[in-house]
Design a protein around this motif. Structure first.
Motif, short mmCIF file in Angstrom:
data_model
loop_
_atom_site.label_atom_id
_atom_site.label_comp_id
_atom_site.label_asym_id
_atom_site.label_seq_id
_atom_site.Cartn_x
_atom_site.Cartn_y
_atom_site.Cartn_z
N ALA A 224 152.71 54.99 18.49
CA ALA A 224 153.25 53.80 19.17
C ALA A 224 152.23 52.67 19.22
N ALA A 225 150.94 53.00 19.23
CA ALA A 225 149.91 51.96 19.29
C ALA A 225 149.92 51.09 18.04
N ARG A 226 150.40 51.59 16.93
CA ARG A 226 150.43 50.79 15.70
C ARG A 226 151.35 49.59 15.83
N THR A 227 152.37 49.71 16.66
CA THR A 227 153.30 48.59 16.87
C THR A 227 153.27 48.07 18.30
N GLY A 228 152.34 48.62 19.13
CA GLY A 228 152.20 48.14 20.50
C GLY A 228 153.38 48.48 21.38
N GLN A 229 153.96 49.66 21.23
CA GLN A 229 155.16 50.04 21.98
C GLN A 229 154.81 50.94 23.16
N LEU A 230 155.69 50.96 24.14
CA LEU A 230 155.65 51.90 25.25
C LEU A 230 156.88 52.79 25.15
N VAL A 231 156.65 54.07 24.90
CA VAL A 231 157.75 55.03 24.76
C VAL A 231 158.15 55.50 26.16
N ALA A 232 159.44 55.45 26.45
CA ALA A 232 159.92 55.83 27.78
C ALA A 232 159.60 57.29 28.07
N PRO A 233 159.34 57.65 29.33
CA PRO A 233 159.03 59.04 29.67
C PRO A 233 160.16 59.98 29.25
N GLY A 234 159.75 61.12 28.69
CA GLY A 234 160.70 62.14 28.29
C GLY A 234 161.45 61.87 27.01
N THR A 235 161.10 60.82 26.27
CA THR A 235 161.84 60.47 25.05
C THR A 235 160.99 60.53 23.79
N ASP A 236 159.86 61.24 23.84
CA ASP A 236 159.00 61.30 22.65
C ASP A 236 159.74 61.85 21.44
N ALA A 237 160.47 62.96 21.63
CA ALA A 237 161.16 63.60 20.50
C ALA A 237 162.18 62.66 19.89
N ALA A 238 162.98 61.98 20.70
CA ALA A 238 163.98 61.06 20.18
C ALA A 238 163.33 59.86 19.50
N TRP A 239 162.20 59.39 20.05
CA TRP A 239 161.51 58.25 19.45
C TRP A 239 160.89 58.62 18.11
N LEU A 240 160.38 59.85 17.99
CA LEU A 240 159.76 60.30 16.74
C LEU A 240 160.78 60.66 15.67
N ALA A 241 162.01 60.94 16.05
CA ALA A 241 163.00 61.50 15.14
C ALA A 241 163.19 60.70 13.85
N PRO A 242 163.25 59.36 13.86
CA PRO A 242 163.52 58.64 12.60
C PRO A 242 162.34 58.59 11.63
#
Length: 509
Positions: free
Chosen positions: A147-165
């Motif tokens: 996420a640091a590569r694009t400066g994003q904040l991933v919502a708590p508990g959503t790492d798996a869904a955020w990584l999926a694509p």
């Protein structure tokens, strides 16, 4: 679940070499094992990218300047950034590698008013030292670093869904990516949906760890019989040491002892804390994080870089009253060793004991102290065998067969020189012998003088034989000629002339 903030300084290896004296406006690429680790903006404009092979990078940018990665230099340059963050934003952090740090976000975020505010302050603190930075927050270190590569904040508990694509290649396991592609599994989400038992049976412990990462799970420490405190190693300096090199030498020995203890317990460590006690009562410490096994040479190199940075900042004082009294290495986050098998000599595999011994010699005597011979192509005798340092890929692989127009036939010289030695070829009247554009000697050679061997009378000669190499690349083209010389004392030399100067390349007999 705790939250993690990761701050990333893009292309920090290039920033480190620029700080070490490299001009900032020229195309530069920092390389390691035949691949580009980082590149400058000028190189990026020419088409060079991270993970590009060196040969491809040079084809895209012929004037590209290649610099071998030096972690000790990177740690020395990055240490002021770490100290500034600790002094202005938060008191403790983990150095994943130079240019990348991780911090627990929950407590500091409450203090500064939120995760976004914490990320902004951390980026601003790094920018105060002139370095661009980005920050990301997530539940795991891996997701936060991505996420640091694009400066994003991933919502708590959503790492798996955020990584999926993301493609499975981001998991950083090359031996896993290819078979997954053959199975039609190309995204992290599809890989995370596989049953864990099936992944473990098919891909082993490395595949299971990658599966946990894909599912947004923290790395669960495996049970080991000994605690981390039982593996702590330290060295006391009596009297207090004020020079870095003896302390760095002690760090190499401590790193070897630490890994010997871990190996005996069947464990590996993911983090190591290096602490330095000074004679004035102060204690300096730094935590190093390494994804996977932190080897003894890699650990010693990092400690050496930090020791130099500490001394440059005035603690300990160079030649002053306050010196170093104790250096301690403390392993953290132990895990069970799953074993490994790597090639050292070609396709043959070597025992870990031999690899450890070779790494120990390298740590003591230098990176090129242990080498292997690799056959290669070339016209000169010194080019036909390459000495490759232990642990490195053969980045100069060339076919040993022909055709090689201009290659000298047998008999081959008895010895070649690591670097050409200056030579002087003179005629009977003492004037230098030159070579014309038509490959004709200006006068018959009468005497030859090679550095370190005195002046000898010439009994006979053969040649010259011209060689024109890489004429299609103006910056690397080479036009030379070789000449065989026999002296009256029965010795023989292989001379080479380039840009009007004579050099001794090899010696016969």
């Amino acid at each position: 679940m705790g939250r993690v903030l990761v701050a990333w300084v893009p292309d920090f290896p290039v920033i480190a070499v620029v700080a070490d004296g490299v001009p900032p406006d020229e195309p530069v690429a920092v390389v390691h094992r035949d691949a580009v680790v980082a590149c400058s903006p000028a190189a990026r404009r020419a088409g060079v990218r991270r993970r590009t092979r060196v040969r491809v990078a040079l084809s895209r940018c012929p004037v590209l300047r290649l610099i071998e990665r030096d972690l000790a230099v990177e740690m020395r340059v990055f240490e002021p950034v770490v100290r500034h963050i600790e002094a202005t934003v938060l008191p403790s952090l983990e150095v994943i590698r130079p240019g990348l740090v991780a911090v627990p976000a929950r407590g500091p975020a409450r203090y500064w008013g939120g995760e976004q505010e914490l990320a902004d302050r951390l980026v601003a603190a790094v920018a105060e030292l002139g370095h661009p930075a980005r920050a990301g927050v997530a539940d795991t270190v891996f997701a936060a670093a991505l996420a640091a590569r694009t400066g994003q904040l991933v919502a708590p508990g959503t790492d798996a869904a955020w990584l999926a694509p993301y493609p499975v290649g981001v998991l950083g396991v090359p031996r896993l990516t290819e078979p997954l592609h053959r199975l039609g599994i190309r995204t992290v989400g599809r890989f995370a949906a596989l049953p864990e038992a099936k992944v473990l049976a098919r891909f082993g412990a490395a595949g299971q760890a990658a599966h946990h990462t894909a599912r947004g799970l923290r790395s669960r420490p495996l049970a080991v019989r000994a605690t981390a405190d039982e593996h702590v190693v330290s060295r006391v300096f009596e009297p207090a040491e004020t020079r870095v090199e003896p302390a760095a030498f002690a760090a190499k020995a401590l790193a070897d002892r630490l890994h010997e203890r871990l190996d005996a317990a069947g464990a590996v460590c993911a983090r190591v804390e290096a602490s330095l006690e000074l004679s004035d009562g102060r204690t300096l410490s730094r935590v190093f994080r390494h994804e996977g096994r932190l080897s003894a040479p890699a650990l010693a190199e990092r400690v050496r870089g930090v020791l130099r940075a500490w001394q440059e900042s005035g603690a300990p004082e160079r030649g002053g009253e306050h010196g170093m009294v104790r250096l301690t290495l403390r392993p953290e986050r132990l895990g069970a060793a799953t074993g490994r098998q790597e090639a050292l000599f070609g396709e043959r595999h070597t025992p870990e004991g031999l690899e450890r011994a070779a790494a120990r010699v390298q740590a003591l005597l230098g990176h090129r102290a242990v080498v292997r011979m690799e056959p290669g192509g070339g016209r000169g005798p010194a080019e036909r065998i390459r000495l490759v340092p232990f642990g490195d890929l053969d980045t100069g692989r060339r076919a040993g067969g022909g055709p090689w127009p201009g290659r000298l036939p047998a008999p081959h010289p008895a010895s070649t020189f690591g670097s050409r030695r200056p030579a002087r070829l003179t005629s009977a009247d003492g004037s230098p012998v030159a070579l014309s554009a038509r490959m004709a000697l200006s006068a018959p050679p009468a005497a030859v003088a090679v550095e370190g061997h005195g002046r000898l009378a010439v009994a006979g000669w053969a040649g010259p034989w011209p060689v024109l190499e890489q004429w299609w690349e103006p910056g690397r083209a080479r036009r030379i000629a070789r000449l065989q010389i026999t002296a009256t004392d029965a010795s023989a030399w292989l001379l080479v002339v380039e840009h009007g100067r004579w050099w001794a390349e090899a010696h016969y007999g």
